[in-house]
Each structure stands twice: as structure tokens, then as C-alpha cells.
Enzyme design. Structure first.
Site, PDB file in Angstrom:
ATOM      1  N   TYR A  15       0.828  -1.205   0.000  1.00 30.79           N
ATOM      2  CA  TYR A  15       0.000   0.000   0.000  1.00 30.79           C
ATOM      3  C   TYR A  15       0.867   1.261   0.000  1.00 30.79           C
ATOM      4  CZ  TYR A  15      -3.519  -3.452   1.369  1.00 30.79           C
ATOM      5  OH  TYR A  15      -4.334  -4.550   1.421  1.00 30.79           O
ATOM      6  N   HIS A  73      -0.021 -12.115   0.535  1.00 28.03           N
ATOM      7  CA  HIS A  73      -0.867 -11.086  -0.079  1.00 28.03           C
ATOM      8  C   HIS A  73      -1.196 -11.394  -1.545  1.00 28.03           C
ATOM      9  CE1 HIS A  73      -1.562  -6.412  -0.329  1.00 28.03           C
ATOM     10  NE2 HIS A  73      -2.589  -7.115  -0.773  1.00 28.03           N
TER      11      HIS A  73
END
Ligand code: NAD
Length: 310
Positions: free
Chosen positions: A56, A119
Site C-alpha cells: 500500500y 498477499h
């Protein structure tokens, strides 16, 4: 605040989870002081589960969350991820997982995370996740650097097939349980619930489509899905209801979901989730919402390797 057990871990997580991807400027520029205020306000109001990733904002969200949690780390349960580092940058090898967590711990200013998640696992072969990534994560767990481990991704079928082959503590899926799409309840829940795997629902606002604000440029939903989201927002407005609050309360109400991650970077975002906790959906409005959504209901887009779609 209500708390639910995260699968068979001892973690009692708030049903509202602080999704920290917006801290990486993923949904637009965030003022650092406001981000810190949002973190404080969330903790004051009982939100104890924080989720982030080195992906992110290419480490910016972790940096900011680490900063915002200084002196408060012991008040929260912290989850981060490994294996995804950029839009097209994936490395699920043992060396990258080990190196990745060390770097995350530094940015987060802590010596362990409560949950480490691989992820977006659909971007590599399931064999690699089962044979290399998860064993490397278990080793980090044995070293005390991650208390529990899990997997995240978009493809439900792929998440289930991996979790059937290798034990995981949690599964996180996103954009698969909200007012537009709810196949998580049919695919993931029947698998995970009897096995007591913790279920984490992300993006109950469909990554912004259900908020009324223009979704970010990178949003994968096609025009007809965005239009359906806009129609839901309009319909709710006519009923004097905030569509975001209705969407969030829909996910909070599902007892099979331990926590719903909401992307937050302002006190207003946090307040919206707190309001949603108290709101009772009008059944007539819900019927109208599902009528509006019917033409696009359960629309999904491809993500990751073709072999892993679904
Ligand atoms: P989301 O559906 O939570 O939407 C976030 C957007 O909604 C942001 O623009 C935010 O400012 C806005 N918003 C939040 N609360 C609001 C409110 N009450 N009213 C109006 N607008 C509001 O999308 P998300 O952030 O992508 O998902 C939530 C979290 O889940 C992420 O931050 C991340 O932690 C996690 N997540 C993980 C994965 C993965 O592991 N693959 C994928 C997606 C999301």
C-alpha cells in the site's frame, strides 16, 4: 464495540477493522496529521484490529501506521502482509517472505505482528504458496515474529483450494461480500467456518463504489458495476440513508465474519463505521437495493494467473 474471535486463534478482534491502505495515498492524498487523528479516534472507540501491507503506497502506509501507533502498539492487534510489493511486483519465495517481514517490522516499529498474511495469492502458483510461502511463514511464527498466519486474495476458489492443502489461521477476501457481491457466503464460509479458520471481509464499500465518491482510476470494476453502485447511493439518499453506512452494517451483521476491514484515513471515515454499528437496515430499503443491484449481482473480474481465477 463488539468483538469476535478470529477463527481458532485467541485474538478477539473488533468487528470494525481499520484498513490502512488509504494511508498509502491509494484513494487520494492523505494529510499525515489527519491520519494520526483517525488512528487515535479509532482506538479510543474500541477498534483494535489494524491491517496493512508493504504494497500500500509502496511502504508508505506501513510507515504512517507505524508512526501513528507509536506508544499504542500494545493496544492493538496488528496484521500485515508479504509477497506483494507493487502492482506487478510479487515474490512469494522463502527469502523474500523472511526479508519482507523484517522490513515491515522496522517500518511498523514493532518486534512482531499478530497476523502475517500472504498477499494476493492468486498471482503465483498454489504449489508455491503451499510448498514454500506458508512453510516460510510458519518458521517466522516459530521465531515469534508473527503470532498467526493467513492468506489473502480475490479468487475465492483459489483461497479455498490453498487452505484445503495447507493449514492457515485466517483467510481474507475482498469485494466478495457487500451489497453488490456476496458469493463469499456461498464459497468461502462453508469451507472456513467448520474448520474454524478466521474469516476477514475486506472492502465492504467495494473499494469506494458504494460511497458516492468517484472510485480511483485503478478500480477494476467495469462501468455497469460502478453505475449500479451510484444507483444504490441515489436510492439511499432518497430514503434519507447513508449508503456507506447501510453497506457497512450489512457486513458487520454477518456473524460468520470475524471482522470487516474498512479503508480509513480520516476521523469522518471512522465515525461512519461507528454510525453503521448502530444503524438498523430498513427491510423495505434492502429489498429495493437488491432489486437495483440484481442485473450486476455477483459480477466478478479476473485477477491473477488464469489457472487461479474464480
Ligand atoms: P473500502 O471498500 O473499505 O473503501 C475505502 C474507501 O471508502 C476510501 O476511499 C475511504 O475513504 C472510503 N470510506 C471509508 N469509510 C467511509 C464512510 N463511512 N463513508 C464514506 N466513505 C468511506 O476499500 P479498501 O480500503 O480497499 O478495503 C478495506 C481494507 O481491506 C484495505 O484498507 C486493506 O486493509 C484491506 N484489503 C485487503 C486486500 C488484500 O489483502 N488483497 C484487498 C483489498 C482490501
Amino acid at each position: 464495540m463488539e468483538y469476535r474471535q478470529l477463527g481458532q486463534t485467541p485474538l478477539q478482534v473488533s468487528i470494525v477493522g481499520f484498513g490502512a491502505s488509504p494511508l498509502g495515498n491509494v484513494f487520494g492524498e492523505v494529510a499525515p496529521a489527519e491520519a494520526n487523528a483517525a488512528i487515535d479516534f479509532a482506538i479510543e472507540n474500541g477498534i483494535n484490529f489494524f491491517d496493512v501491507s508493504p504494497y500500500y503506497g509502496r511502504t508508505l502506509a506501513e510507515e504512517r501506521l507505524g508512526q501513528g501507533l507509536r506508544g499504542k502498539r500494545h493496544n492493538v492487534l496488528l496484521a500485515t502482509k508479504c509477497g506483494r510489493y507493487g502492482v506487478d511486483e510479487f515474490d512469494f519465495s522463502r527469502a523474500a517472505i523472511t526479508r519482507g517481514l523484517e522490513a515491515s517490522l522496522k517500518r511498523l516499529k514493532t518486534d512482531h505482528v499478530d497476523l502475517l498474511q500472504a498477499h494476493d495469492v492468486e498471482f503465483t502458483s498454489a504449489d508455491q504458496i503451499v510448498d514454500e510461502t506458508l512453510p516460510a511463514m510458519r518458521e517466522l511464527q516459530r521465531q515469534g515474529k508473527a503470532r498467526h498466519i493467513g492468506i489473502t486474495g480475490y479468487s475465492l476458489a483459489n483461497l479455498v483450494s490453498i487452505a484445503a492443502r495447507a493449514p492457515v489461521d485466517t483467510v481474507l477476501s475482498y469485494c466478495r461480500y457487500n451489497l453488490l457481491v456476496n458469493d463469499m457466503a456461498d464459497v468461502l464460509v462453508p469451507f472456513a467456518k467448520p474448520r474454524r479458520i478466521g474469516i476477514i471481509n475486506a472492502s465492504a464499500l467495494h473499494m469506494g463504489v458504494l460511497t458516492g465518491a468517484a472510485p480511483p482510476a485503478w478500480h477494476p470494476a467495469p462501468a455497469h458495476v460502478r453505475e449500479a453502485g451510484a444507483k444504490v447511493v441515489e436510492l439511499c439518499k432518497r430514503h434519507g440513508t447513508d449508503a456507506s453506512e447501510l453497506a457497512l452494517s450489512y457486513s458487520f451483521a454477518n456473524q460468520d465474519i470475524s471482522t470487516t476491514l474498512v479503508g480509513m484515513s480520516t476521523r469522518k471515515d471512522v465515525q461512519g463505521s461507528l454510525n453503521a454499528l448502530k444503524s438498523n437496515a430498513d427491510p423495505e430499503l434492502m429489498r429495493e437495493v437488491f432489486d437495483v443491484v440484481a442485473p450486476v449481482h455477483n459480477y466478478t473480474w479476473p485477477s491473477g494467473l488464469a489457472a487461479n481465477h474464480g
